[in-house]
Motif scaffolding. Structure first.
Motif, mmCIF file in Angstrom:
data_model
loop_
_atom_site.group_PDB
_atom_site.id
_atom_site.type_symbol
_atom_site.label_atom_id
_atom_site.label_comp_id
_atom_site.label_asym_id
_atom_site.label_seq_id
_atom_site.Cartn_x
_atom_site.Cartn_y
_atom_site.Cartn_z
ATOM 1 N N GLN A 31 13.026 73.652 60.574
ATOM 2 C CA GLN A 31 14.431 73.487 60.186
ATOM 3 C C GLN A 31 14.710 72.048 59.762
ATOM 4 O OE1 GLN A 31 15.611 76.306 59.235
ATOM 5 N NE2 GLN A 31 17.607 75.757 60.008
ATOM 6 N N ASN A 32 14.234 71.094 60.574
ATOM 7 C CA ASN A 32 14.439 69.681 60.257
ATOM 8 C C ASN A 32 13.767 69.296 58.947
ATOM 9 O OD1 ASN A 32 15.926 69.282 62.593
ATOM 10 N ND2 ASN A 32 14.166 68.583 63.774
ATOM 11 N N LEU A 33 12.574 69.805 58.725
ATOM 12 C CA LEU A 33 11.851 69.477 57.497
ATOM 13 C C LEU A 33 12.508 70.108 56.275
ATOM 14 C CD1 LEU A 33 8.159 69.712 58.718
ATOM 15 C CD2 LEU A 33 9.502 67.654 58.248
ATOM 16 N N LEU A 34 13.027 71.317 56.429
ATOM 17 C CA LEU A 34 13.727 71.945 55.304
ATOM 18 C C LEU A 34 14.967 71.146 54.923
ATOM 19 C CD1 LEU A 34 13.396 75.718 56.231
ATOM 20 C CD2 LEU A 34 12.267 74.517 54.344
ATOM 21 N N GLU A 35 15.684 70.648 55.911
ATOM 22 C CA GLU A 35 16.845 69.807 55.635
ATOM 23 C C GLU A 35 16.425 68.523 54.929
ATOM 24 O OE1 GLU A 35 19.052 69.141 59.255
ATOM 25 O OE2 GLU A 35 19.238 71.305 59.630
ATOM 26 N N LYS A 36 15.335 67.932 55.409
ATOM 27 C CA LYS A 36 14.828 66.699 54.811
ATOM 28 C C LYS A 36 14.374 66.956 53.371
ATOM 29 C CE LYS A 36 12.957 63.844 57.542
ATOM 30 N NZ LYS A 36 12.198 62.999 58.436
ATOM 31 N N TYR A 37 13.667 68.062 53.160
ATOM 32 C CA TYR A 37 13.206 68.428 51.817
ATOM 33 C C TYR A 37 14.398 68.587 50.870
ATOM 34 C CZ TYR A 37 11.357 71.294 48.032
ATOM 35 O OH TYR A 37 11.031 71.793 46.798
ATOM 36 N N ASN A 38 15.402 69.324 51.334
ATOM 37 C CA ASN A 38 16.594 69.543 50.502
ATOM 38 C C ASN A 38 17.335 68.237 50.229
ATOM 39 O OD1 ASN A 38 16.229 72.312 50.127
ATOM 40 N ND2 ASN A 38 17.210 72.776 52.082
ATOM 41 N N ASP A 39 17.370 67.325 51.193
ATOM 42 C CA ASP A 39 17.985 66.014 50.970
ATOM 43 C C ASP A 39 17.245 65.253 49.878
ATOM 44 O OD1 ASP A 39 19.951 66.404 52.882
ATOM 45 O OD2 ASP A 39 18.903 65.258 54.451
ATOM 46 N N HIS A 40 15.908 65.270 49.928
ATOM 47 C CA HIS A 40 15.111 64.594 48.895
ATOM 48 C C HIS A 40 15.382 65.200 47.514
ATOM 49 C CE1 HIS A 40 12.952 61.969 51.560
ATOM 50 N NE2 HIS A 40 12.371 62.964 52.226
ATOM 51 N N ARG A 41 15.489 66.511 47.473
ATOM 52 C CA ARG A 41 15.759 67.185 46.192
ATOM 53 C C ARG A 41 17.141 66.787 45.662
ATOM 54 N NH1 ARG A 41 13.391 68.814 42.570
ATOM 55 N NH2 ARG A 41 14.345 70.823 42.263
ATOM 56 N N ARG A 42 18.144 66.773 46.555
ATOM 57 C CA ARG A 42 19.494 66.380 46.137
ATOM 58 C C ARG A 42 19.538 64.933 45.652
ATOM 59 N NH1 ARG A 42 21.032 69.901 50.199
ATOM 60 N NH2 ARG A 42 20.975 68.346 51.845
ATOM 61 N N ASN A 43 18.644 64.106 46.198
ATOM 62 C CA ASN A 43 18.592 62.699 45.803
ATOM 63 C C ASN A 43 17.726 62.460 44.575
ATOM 64 O OD1 ASN A 43 20.344 61.817 47.823
ATOM 65 N ND2 ASN A 43 18.684 61.680 49.314
ATOM 66 N N GLY A 44 17.316 63.540 43.916
ATOM 67 C CA GLY A 44 16.627 63.414 42.634
ATOM 68 C C GLY A 44 15.118 63.532 42.650
ATOM 69 N N ALA A 45 14.519 63.754 43.796
ATOM 70 C CA ALA A 45 13.062 63.893 43.848
ATOM 71 C C ALA A 45 12.653 65.241 43.268
ATOM 72 C CB ALA A 45 12.573 63.785 45.293
ATOM 73 N N SER A 46 11.501 65.247 42.613
ATOM 74 C CA SER A 46 10.964 66.516 42.111
ATOM 75 C C SER A 46 10.525 67.361 43.305
ATOM 76 C CB SER A 46 9.761 66.254 41.201
ATOM 77 O OG SER A 46 8.665 65.776 41.961
ATOM 78 N N GLU A 47 10.211 68.638 43.058
ATOM 79 C CA GLU A 47 9.751 69.494 44.149
ATOM 80 C C GLU A 47 8.514 68.906 44.819
ATOM 81 O OE1 GLU A 47 9.123 73.512 42.895
ATOM 82 O OE2 GLU A 47 11.262 73.918 42.642
ATOM 83 N N GLN A 48 7.563 68.458 43.985
ATOM 84 C CA GLN A 48 6.310 67.903 44.513
ATOM 85 C C GLN A 48 6.564 66.614 45.300
ATOM 86 O OE1 GLN A 48 3.488 69.652 44.317
ATOM 87 N NE2 GLN A 48 2.503 68.154 45.623
ATOM 88 N N GLU A 49 7.419 65.732 44.772
ATOM 89 C CA GLU A 49 7.737 64.482 45.466
ATOM 90 C C GLU A 49 8.444 64.764 46.799
ATOM 91 O OE1 GLU A 49 8.571 61.305 41.860
ATOM 92 O OE2 GLU A 49 10.104 62.808 42.348
ATOM 93 N N ALA A 50 9.422 65.679 46.757
ATOM 94 C CA ALA A 50 10.168 66.016 47.965
ATOM 95 C C ALA A 50 9.239 66.608 49.030
ATOM 96 C CB ALA A 50 11.295 66.995 47.641
ATOM 97 N N TYR A 51 8.302 67.449 48.597
ATOM 98 C CA TYR A 51 7.345 68.041 49.520
ATOM 99 C C TYR A 51 6.478 66.958 50.165
ATOM 100 C CZ TYR A 51 3.373 70.664 51.308
ATOM 101 O OH TYR A 51 2.389 71.164 52.122
#
Length: 126
Positions: A31-51
């Motif tokens: 759950q925490n990682l999914l939130e972190k991943y989604n935050d990275h995506r919202r901040n402009g990171a690509s899927e690969q970068e966010a992962y």
């Protein structure tokens, strides 16, 4: 990418499936990682970068799990224990197995035995 993250977290916890706490920790970490991943995506990171950023933030889970397994093993050794005549006020016996345990003449006020296996244990009072 979310399925990949889920699979990664699952693989981290795979060696610890025998520990009762592993499933809860795995779900919480995911759950925490999914939130972190989604935050990275919202901040402009690509899927690969966010992962990559998300996975790199995990740290060392094995140390935590080894510590929890040690605590669990100590609790499991409580099977067949004689706790008679002990003051066990506010004790936490949640989710433990105490087969044939003796709790005779104990003060168990406010102790928690929820989800415990107390097969053949005795609780005699004075």
């Amino acid at each position: 990418m979310i399925e990949k993250l889920n699979a990664h977290v699952h693989s981290i916890f795979a060696p610890y499936k025998s520990a009762k706490t592993a499933t809860e920790l795995e779900e919480e970490l995911l759950q925490n990682l999914l939130e972190k991943y989604n935050d990275h995506r919202r901040n402009g990171a690509s899927e690969q970068e966010a992962y990559k950023l998300t996975v790199d933030s995990i740290g060392e889970v094995s140390e935590l799990m080894e510590s929890l397994n040690l605590q669990y093993n100590v609790l499991e050794q409580a099977i067949n224990m004689d706790y008679s005549r002990q003051r066990l006020l506010d004790s936490d016996f949640r989710s433990v197995s105490v087969h044939d345990g003796k709790f005779n003449f104990c003060d168990l006020s406010r102790s928690d035995f929820s989800h415990s296996d107390l097969t053949n244990s005795t609780f005699k009072k004075q």
